[in-house]
Design a protein around this motif. Structure first.
Motif, PDB file in Angstrom:
ATOM      1  N   PHE A 222       0.931  -1.311   0.080  1.00  0.00           N
ATOM      2  CA  PHE A 222      -0.002   0.073  -0.023  1.00  0.00           C
ATOM      3  C   PHE A 222       0.989   1.211   0.077  1.00  0.00           C
ATOM      4  O   PHE A 222       2.005   1.298   0.538  1.00  0.00           O
ATOM      5  CB  PHE A 222      -0.964   0.036   1.307  1.00  0.00           C
ATOM      6  N   ARG A 223       0.370   2.305  -0.636  1.00  0.00           N
ATOM      7  CA  ARG A 223       1.231   3.467  -0.843  1.00  0.00           C
ATOM      8  C   ARG A 223       0.313   4.705  -0.569  1.00  0.00           C
ATOM      9  O   ARG A 223      -1.149   4.717  -0.962  1.00  0.00           O
ATOM     10  CB  ARG A 223       2.163   3.643  -1.993  1.00  0.00           C
ATOM     11  N   CYS A 224       0.696   5.740  -0.060  1.00  0.00           N
ATOM     12  CA  CYS A 224      -0.192   7.044   0.013  1.00  0.00           C
ATOM     13  C   CYS A 224       0.415   7.984  -0.878  1.00  0.00           C
ATOM     14  O   CYS A 224       1.672   8.438  -0.864  1.00  0.00           O
ATOM     15  CB  CYS A 224      -0.039   7.561   1.529  1.00  0.00           C
ATOM     16  N   ASP A 225      -0.110   8.514  -1.903  1.00  0.00           N
ATOM     17  CA  ASP A 225       0.082   9.379  -2.896  1.00  0.00           C
ATOM     18  C   ASP A 225      -0.284  10.893  -2.311  1.00  0.00           C
ATOM     19  O   ASP A 225      -1.263  10.952  -1.703  1.00  0.00           O
ATOM     20  CB  ASP A 225      -0.121   9.067  -4.296  1.00  0.00           C
ATOM     21  N   VAL A 226       0.265  11.899  -3.179  1.00  0.00           N
ATOM     22  CA  VAL A 226      -0.019  13.161  -2.788  1.00  0.00           C
ATOM     23  C   VAL A 226       0.054  13.944  -4.021  1.00  0.00           C
ATOM     24  O   VAL A 226       0.724  13.710  -4.982  1.00  0.00           O
ATOM     25  CB  VAL A 226       1.007  13.814  -1.709  1.00  0.00           C
TER      26      VAL A 226
END
Length: 333
Positions: A222-226
């Protein structure tokens, strides 16, 4: 963006599915406050969490970078059309040059990539030329990039995320439920177990067990993109270059440690190094190239590709400001 917002995003980059109650003491806010702030960030398209291929994909899957050239008037139209294709997980418009679009392509094997490139991309009426290179090693990629808002003590409390088993689970072993879970988590990586159960027609216990299996075996991460409004880094530049074979394995100890490194790969072809950086302004492009060559003197930069707009990032559609506006789920598994 408040300091709490930035700290929240950084925390989710480290532990994307952490509960609000777990993060509350670390960030000095209540769980309700964190949930409300995250809802605002996602609602405005400023940040989002999604499922991406895990470490096992490097052994059982294939990553390629495709460069398309088209007529100037067709750039936006072609980018929008390619963004609808699930194999093209990321689509970036480039400043006019030898290539107009850069795609990240994920597939189960090289043959599938070749078929996609030759039978789908090359056949599009606006495409004038296609170049495809394969990643032989990924030293840095988007899920490892960090915002840098937490201090060392906070990061220590968060701990290191548990890495999946690189040996992984063969993609052919995934069943219909696994793929349904992955589809839902690509759309929203923080979907709760009860919601996953409802979406996939199973129980929460089964959803928890299958998700645990997928993560611990390295199938999914999982990754958090911005958006650039959060990162403060609106300029994207990709360097292509050549380094002697005996120096290529030094990339992870040199170029990947440079500030703002978003992607670093050893690839096939004459230009065997590909590196993408997110920078604060156009003036930093030369500085970053100079620093890269100073760290690895044998590296010869052959091409500089300036991104003008990211149309799609790992299945998520973006507007001109880099804010998420929709999803086209990726299915590399």
């Amino acid at each position: 963006m408040s300091e709490l917002d930035l700290a929240l995003v950084h925390a989710l980059q480290v532990r994307p599915r952490a509960s609000w109650s777990d993060l509350a003491p670390l960030l000095g806010a209540t769980a309700v406050t964190l949930a409300r702030r995250w809802e605002r960030l996602t609602g405005e398209g400023l940040a989002w969490v999604s499922a991406v291929p895990g470490p096992a994909f490097a052994h059982g899957g294939c990553t390629a970078f495709v460069f398309l050239r088209c007529a100037p008037a067709a750039r936006e139209r072609l980018a929008a059309r390619v963004a609808e294709l699930p194999e093209a997980v990321t689509v970036e418009l480039l400043a006019p040059g030898r290539a107009d679009l850069m795609l990240d392509v994920l597939a189960s094997d090289p043959g599938t990539v070749h078929r996609f490139v030759d039978e789908e991309l090359a056949a599009l009426p606006d495409v004038l030329d296609v170049e495809c290179v394969f990643a032989t090693s990924l030293y840095a990629e988007g899920s490892r990039w960090r915002l840098g808002s937490l201090d060392a003590s906070q990061l220590s409390v968060l701990g290191r995320p548990r890495a999946g088993d690189a040996a992984g689970t063969p993609l052919a072993d995934l069943n219909a439920l696994d793929r349904a879970l992955l589809d839902a988590l690509v759309r929203d990586g923080r979907t709760r177990l009860t919601e996953l159960a409802d979406l996939t027609g199973t129980s929460a216990a089964t959803a928890r067990r299958r998700l645990h299996r997928l993560t611990t075996r390295g199938v999914v991460a999982f990754r958090c993109d911005v958006a650039p409004a959060v990162s403060g880094l609106p300029v994207s530049v990709t360097f292509r270059g050549h380094a002697p074979a005996h120096d290529v394995n030094r990339l992870h100890r040199t170029l990947a440690t440079l500030t703002e490194c978003r992607l670093l790969a050893a690839v096939t072809g004459a230009a065997n190094v590909l590196a993408t950086y997110w920078l604060r302004d156009i003036g930093a492009v030369q500085q970053r190239e100079t620093a890269a060559c100073a760290h690895l003197p044998a590296l010869h930069i052959t091409e500089r590709l300036l991104g003008t707009r990211t149309v799609k990032r790992m299945g998520h559609l973006l507007d001109g400001a880099g804010r998420r506006t929709g999803v086209r789920p990726i299915r590399p598994w």
